[in-house]
Design a protein around this motif. Structure first.
Motif, short mmCIF file in Angstrom:
data_model
loop_
_atom_site.label_atom_id
_atom_site.label_comp_id
_atom_site.label_asym_id
_atom_site.label_seq_id
_atom_site.Cartn_x
_atom_site.Cartn_y
_atom_site.Cartn_z
N ASP A 1 -3.21 4.86 4.82
CA ASP A 1 -3.20 6.15 4.13
C ASP A 1 -2.77 7.23 5.12
OD1 ASP A 1 -3.62 8.42 2.74
OD2 ASP A 1 -5.77 8.11 2.39
N ALA A 2 -1.59 7.79 4.90
CA ALA A 2 -1.05 8.76 5.85
C ALA A 2 -1.95 9.99 5.96
CB ALA A 2 0.36 9.17 5.45
N SER A 3 -2.61 10.38 4.87
CA SER A 3 -3.43 11.60 4.92
C SER A 3 -4.66 11.40 5.80
CB SER A 3 -3.84 12.03 3.52
OG SER A 3 -4.64 11.04 2.94
N GLY A 4 -5.00 10.13 6.12
CA GLY A 4 -6.10 9.89 7.04
C GLY A 4 -5.61 9.45 8.41
N GLY A 5 -4.31 9.60 8.67
CA GLY A 5 -3.76 9.21 9.95
C GLY A 5 -3.20 7.80 9.98
N GLY A 6 -3.19 7.13 8.82
CA GLY A 6 -2.67 5.76 8.76
C GLY A 6 -1.19 5.73 8.44
N ASP A 7 -0.70 4.54 8.14
CA ASP A 7 0.74 4.38 7.97
C ASP A 7 1.04 3.34 6.89
OD1 ASP A 7 3.40 3.83 8.16
OD2 ASP A 7 3.42 3.52 10.33
N PRO A 8 1.62 3.78 5.76
CA PRO A 8 1.94 2.82 4.70
C PRO A 8 2.94 1.76 5.16
CG PRO A 8 2.25 5.08 3.94
CD PRO A 8 2.01 5.15 5.41
N VAL A 9 3.79 2.11 6.14
CA VAL A 9 4.79 1.15 6.59
C VAL A 9 4.15 0.04 7.43
CG1 VAL A 9 6.95 0.87 7.85
CG2 VAL A 9 6.58 2.89 6.46
N ALA B 1 0.87 -1.17 0.00
CA ALA B 1 0.00 0.00 0.00
C ALA B 1 0.91 1.23 0.00
CB ALA B 1 -0.87 -0.01 1.26
N PRO B 2 0.47 2.38 -0.52
CA PRO B 2 -0.84 2.65 -1.12
C PRO B 2 -0.93 2.33 -2.61
CG PRO B 2 0.39 4.70 -0.87
CD PRO B 2 1.28 3.60 -0.34
N LEU B 3 0.14 1.73 -3.20
CA LEU B 3 0.05 1.39 -4.62
C LEU B 3 -1.08 0.41 -4.86
CD1 LEU B 3 1.41 1.75 -7.42
CD2 LEU B 3 2.81 -0.23 -6.90
N SER B 4 -1.35 -0.47 -3.89
CA SER B 4 -2.38 -1.50 -4.06
C SER B 4 -3.74 -1.03 -3.54
CB SER B 4 -1.96 -2.76 -3.31
OG SER B 4 -1.83 -2.47 -1.94
N THR B 5 -3.78 0.09 -2.83
CA THR B 5 -5.07 0.54 -2.30
C THR B 5 -5.57 1.74 -3.09
OG1 THR B 5 -3.89 1.77 -0.59
CG2 THR B 5 -4.70 -0.38 0.00
N ASP C 1 13.79 4.66 1.17
CA ASP C 1 12.43 4.74 0.66
C ASP C 1 11.85 6.12 0.86
OD1 ASP C 1 12.84 2.13 0.14
OD2 ASP C 1 11.27 1.34 1.44
N ALA C 2 11.11 6.58 -0.13
CA ALA C 2 10.37 7.84 -0.03
C ALA C 2 8.91 7.46 0.16
CB ALA C 2 10.56 8.65 -1.30
N ILE C 3 8.39 7.76 1.36
CA ILE C 3 7.08 7.24 1.75
C ILE C 3 6.09 8.38 1.94
CG2 ILE C 3 5.87 5.91 3.54
CD1 ILE C 3 8.65 4.62 4.13
N PRO C 4 4.91 8.32 1.32
CA PRO C 4 3.96 9.43 1.46
C PRO C 4 3.56 9.63 2.92
CG PRO C 4 2.92 7.52 0.42
CD PRO C 4 4.39 7.24 0.47
N GLY C 5 3.63 10.86 3.39
CA GLY C 5 3.21 11.17 4.76
C GLY C 5 4.32 11.02 5.79
N PHE C 6 5.47 10.53 5.37
CA PHE C 6 6.57 10.37 6.30
C PHE C 6 7.84 10.98 5.73
CE2 PHE C 6 3.48 7.40 7.57
CZ PHE C 6 3.62 7.24 8.93
N ILE C 7 8.78 11.33 6.59
CA ILE C 7 10.04 11.87 6.10
C ILE C 7 11.18 10.99 6.58
CG2 ILE C 7 11.67 13.78 6.29
CD1 ILE C 7 9.38 15.69 6.14
N ASN C 8 11.94 10.47 5.64
CA ASN C 8 13.13 9.68 5.95
C ASN C 8 14.37 10.52 5.75
OD1 ASN C 8 12.62 7.13 6.88
ND2 ASN C 8 12.08 6.34 4.85
N GLU C 9 15.41 10.17 6.48
CA GLU C 9 16.66 10.93 6.36
C GLU C 9 17.77 10.02 5.90
OE1 GLU C 9 17.71 14.11 9.53
OE2 GLU C 9 16.68 12.46 10.54
N THR C 10 18.68 10.55 5.11
CA THR C 10 19.92 9.86 4.81
C THR C 10 20.93 10.92 4.40
OG1 THR C 10 20.94 8.04 3.61
CG2 THR C 10 19.37 9.37 2.39
N TRP C 11 22.18 10.52 4.19
CA TRP C 11 23.19 11.54 3.87
C TRP C 11 24.29 10.96 3.01
CZ3 TRP C 11 28.38 10.99 5.21
CH2 TRP C 11 28.66 9.91 6.08
N THR C 12 25.08 11.87 2.41
CA THR C 12 26.25 11.44 1.66
C THR C 12 27.31 12.55 1.67
OG1 THR C 12 26.99 10.36 -0.35
CG2 THR C 12 25.56 12.26 -0.63
#
Lengths: 534, 374
Positions: free
Chosen positions: A243-251, A154-158, B202-213
């Motif tokens: 869905d993060a925009s609804g308070g969820g978590d893709p991870v 998710a969210p590619l599959s949702t 990974d670039a994840i919608p709604g979250f921010i990940n960090e890395t460096w070089t």
């Protein structure tokens, strides 16, 4: 049973009150059967059909990747092929094949007359064709089949999934029910129907590995059902689990999926471990080395499989403490796995070896599965995984554990027990040809993928940069060779069913176990009176 | 036996040697150009050699058995099947090897996670199917799209040297400085990878990940998205240009100036012809991947624009869907992705191209006002 018997005799008085009658005639034999041998056969046939279907999809993938550029299919369809190939091979080919072997062999190995829950057995099989009919039908739906990879992140599959995703979820639910019922049946059979004298530590290893596999199935299939149900809610009922925009978590999706997914890979390999532990001693003419340590190793692998799931997620940004925990736990799995390999080698050492088809597949299993284990150990090193992750190195790794692992294990088992099933010896020359062509094709297809991954080719791409062209072409040639060779297996099996040299009750010198005490082919009903195990 | 071994060796050498002499048959991971990538490379080689040694020992015993203990050679089977001492040994020895391996791996990992004390901060956002780079402290940003022409992908033209690994606007970073990346995504999960840096996150919608070089050698480094992100997952490369500090500063100054010029263009009076010309370009980079260069789309996921009600009827609805996207579908909100000029140009283009001859146009100023009213 008794009630039915009385009722039947009241209706048709001429019908003999004989519980040893043969199979019913016509299609109803297969639709209504509760016989473990019939159901085992149906599982095996179904699994092989799915193997060919999933394999055809792999051929489409390799044909597109034969050269750089888009030639045969468009990226949308390519993604559907990778997704369906993975789903069909995992859930349609490998798992049902092992359930088929379990159905045939567990009652014969423990001296039981049938599986403990024969009607449920029938139902768990017949659910499978329904599930796969639904899954495969998505290919013909508007918007196409699932295209988000067999891991369906998710969210590619949702949010971004095709309309057919809901059908995919339904199919997964049905498969899950089928698997859980199959697992319950295996556990009930092994725990209740063993012949007198067969204590747990006297059980054949195939029975042991299946017992542990069945517990893994019961533990994780509901987790899979849970994750697809959350998807179903997100897609159709406005929830926001992923869905993060609804308070969820893709991870969260990935955590739940891999909590199922990692034990799942052991579900696909442990029964093969068991089968190979019969075949190597048989053709080495020497007892299995370290029986008890083999049992403990399988137990250890199964327990560890629950605490390593996040090694599939080293790049998602879990905290460093988590990263270290999952790295160490994953590396630990190498210890019991190593013990198993050492034991197999020690079994061969100073034996009296012959190399009929089952042994060829079993030896190749040990060598190539170990290579897959080595690349698994490399992937476990979290910092290095940042370079390997989601590249063809990973594709090479899991195909090395699944093709020469699970699938060679299944071929070895099939050749080993075909004489018992059909009453005929298979054609050894053809079977050896099948082995060598598979062996060469498989290595040609998957070994170069290590190089491609290390050179930087991501997985699941329909087109690639020019420096990857040479090895991709080699890989495609190997894949076509491997794929075409499997038709030979079909021919060998049909030939063996139709005729051939009569098989003795004990066709292999060194094989041991109750299954070899019944005639070949095994009668429709066996062990009506339990044998005595000393 | 020695003769056999020699023959096998000669055969193997004969098979492998031509492969080694050809550059394209890359076999191994790149050591890369950063401290991290070098450490990863050495971990990779160490574990590889450990595996090779274990493999040689285990397969050695196995091949010896296959060779010497065959029934056809008259071998009689021994009957041993248990030995607690060897079981303990081959449990403990691998365990010790693993501990030895885990120590350097832990050290490298700790180093990779240390994103403190960065000198340049860049926000990387994954989109279907492009990357956005925002220089947080410098107040400008831009998109980086695949620049390989469609004709090469569809085999109508010879493929260039950097086929599928080239972009219109590469990421530019200074050499010798610690650069921190903040990664997120706008739609689905993507993953940003440059093999030469040993950086993948990974670039994840709604979250921010960090890395460096920290790159010490100037050059152009190429990578790709490594998380399946839909149709064009294979077509969103990462290209990074590492340049000396002075060159970097000059580039930043120029970028800031260009951003200012772009803002002023909003106030200019645009003609239909100008908008159509700019719109076609913007359409090809931002819209054509889904709606196709000729506006025919790929229904049902990506509807056609040619002759569609959105592009030929109510103008306000058209502006709304382009600026704000459509929830629950792949149609993104382009309001923050494109400048007012490009938004106006794209909408004008869509309303007048491919036979959608509405004759209507919308100006950047109108888009600017529309966005302010929201």
């Amino acid at each position: 049973m008794a009630v039915t018997g009385v009722f039947m005799s009241a209706v048709a008085d001429t019908h003999a009150q004989d519980h040893h009658h043969g199979p019913a005639k016509g299609i109803s034999r297969w639709l209504l059967t509760t016989n473990h041998k019939d159901i085992g056969t149906m599982y095996l046939i179904f699994s092989f059909a799915m193997f060919l279907l999933g394999g055809t999809m792999a051929m489409v993938i390799r044909a597109e990747l034969f050269q750089p550029g888009l030639q045969i299919v468009q990226p949308e369809f390519f993604n559907q092929m990778t997704t369906m190939h993975g789903l069909i091979m995992v859930f349609g080919a490998v798992m049902p094949a092992f359930v088929g072997l379990a159905n045939w062999m567990i009652p014969l190995m423990i001296g039981a007359p049938d599986m403990a829950l024969p009607r449920m057995n029938n139902w768990s099989f017949w659910l499978l064709p329904c599930a796969f009919l639904i899954l495969v039908s998505t290919l013909f739906m508007e918007g196409g089949a699932p295209n988000f990879g067999w891991t369906f992140y998710a969210p590619l599959s949702t949010t971004y999934g095709p309309p057919s995703t809901t059908f995919f979820i339904f199919a997964v639910h049905i498969m899950g029910i089928s698997s859980i019922m199959g697992a319950i049946n295996v556990i009930a059979t092994i725990l209740n129907l063993r012949a007198p004298g067969m204590t747990l530590m006297k059980m054949p290893l195939f029975v042991w590995t299946w017992l542990i596999t069945a517990f893994l199935l019961i533990a994780v299939m509901p987790v899979l059902a849970g994750v697809v149900t959350m998807m179903l809610m997100d897609i159709n009922f406005g929830t926001s689990f992923f869905d993060a925009s609804g308070g969820g978590d893709p991870v969260l999706f990935q955590h739940v999926f891999w909590f199922f997914g990692h034990p799942e890979v052991y579900i696909m390999i442990l029964p093969a471990f068991g089968a190979v532990s019969h075949i190597i001693p048989a053709f080495s003419r020497k007892p299995l080395f370290g029986y008890a340590s083999m049992v403990y190793a399988v137990g250890a692998i199964a327990l560890l499989s629950f605490v390593v799931w996040a090694h599939h997620m080293f790049t998602v940004g879990i905290p460093i403490v988590g990263q270290l925990f999952f790295m160490y736990a994953t590396m630990l799995i190498a210890v019991p796995t190593g013990v198993k390999v050492f034991n197999w080698v020690a079994t061969m050492f100073r034996g009296s070896l012959t190399f009929e088809a089952p042994m060829l597949f079993a030896v190749a299993f040990v060598i190539l599965f170990t290579i897959g284990g080595f690349s698994g150990l490399m992937l476990a090193i979290a910092p290095a995984d940042f370079q390997y992750h989601d590249t063809y190195f990973v594709v090479a790794h899991f195909h090395y554990v699944l093709v020469p692992g699970a699938i060679f294990g299944i071929f070895a088992s099939a050749y080993f027990w075909l004489p018992k099933w059909t009453g005929h010896m298979y054609d050894e020359t053809l079977a050896k040809t099948h082995f060598w062509l598979s062996f060469i094709g498989m290595n040609l297809a998957f070994f170069p993928m290590h190089f491609l991954g290390l050179a930087g080719m991501p997985r699941r791409i329909p087109d690639y940069a020019l420096q990857f062209a040479d090895f991709n072409m080699v890989s495609s040639v190997g894949a076509f060779m491997f794929g075409a060779t499997q038709l030979l297996f079909l021919l060998i099996v049909i030939k063996c069913i139709k005729g051939g040299k009569k098989a003795a009750a004990q066709p292999w010198d060194g094989a041991e176990g109750l299954e070899w005490t019944v005639p070949s082919p095994a009668p429709y009903h066996t062990f009506a009176t339990p044998p005595e195990v000393k | 036996m020695r003769v056999h071994a020699q023959r096998a060796g000669a055969l193997l050498g004969g098979l492998m040697f031509p492969a080694w002499s050809m550059a394209d048959w890359t076999l191994n991971m790149t050591p890369g150009v950063t401290g991290t990538s070098n450490e990863i490379f050495s971990l990779h080689m160490t574990i590889l050699w450990i595996c090779v040694v274990i493999g040689v020992v285990v397969f050695g015993v196995m091949f010896w058995s296959i060779f010497a203990h065959r029934k056809s050679q008259g071998a009689k089977p021994a009957n041993f099947h248990e030995n607690t001492l060897v079981e303990i040994l081959w449990t403990i020895i691998p365990f010790v090897i693993l501990v030895v391996m885990a120590i350097p791996a832990t050290a490298t990992l700790v180093d990779m996670y240390d994103t403190t004390e960065s000198e340049v901060d860049i926000k990387v956002t994954g989109y279907q199917w492009k990357w956005q780079y925002e220089y947080i402290n410098e107040d400008f940003g831009y998109f980086s799209n695949l620049s390989t022409p469609r004709e090469q992908i569809e085999n109508r033209q010879a493929k260039g040297e950097n086929y599928l690994l080239e972009v219109d606007n590469p990421l530019v970073i200074p050499v010798g400085k610690k650069v921190r990346f903040l990664l997120t995504a706008n739609d689905v999960i993507h993953s940003w990878w440059v093999p030469d840096f040993g950086v993948k996150k990974d670039a994840i919608p709604g979250f921010i990940n960090e890395t460096w070089t920290r790159v010490d050698k100037p050059g152009i480094y190429r990578g790709q998205c490594t998380e399946l992100c839909g149709k064009d997952h294979g077509f969103m490369p990462v290209v990074v240009e590492a340049v000396p500090e002075e060159e970097y500063n000059a580039w930043v100054a120029e970028k800031k100036e260009a951003a200012e010029r772009e803002r002023q263009l909003t106030q200019k009076d645009w003609t239909m012809a100008e908008l159509m010309e700019r719109g076609e370009k913007a359409y090809q980079t931002a819209c054509a991947a889904c709606h196709q260069p000729d506006g025919s789309g790929a229904p049902p996921a990506f509807p056609a624009l040619k002759g569609s009600p959105i592009a030929t009827q109510d103008m306000a609805a058209h502006i709304d869907i382009v600026v704000n996207g459509k929830a629950g579908t792949s149609m993104q909100a382009f309001g923050n992705q494109l400048s007012e000029v490009d938004l106006a140009a794209v909408i004008t283009y869509e309303r007048n191209a491919w036979g959608n001859n509405t004759g209507e146009m919308v100006t950047p100023k109108e888009i600017f006002d529309y966005k302010n009213q929201q």
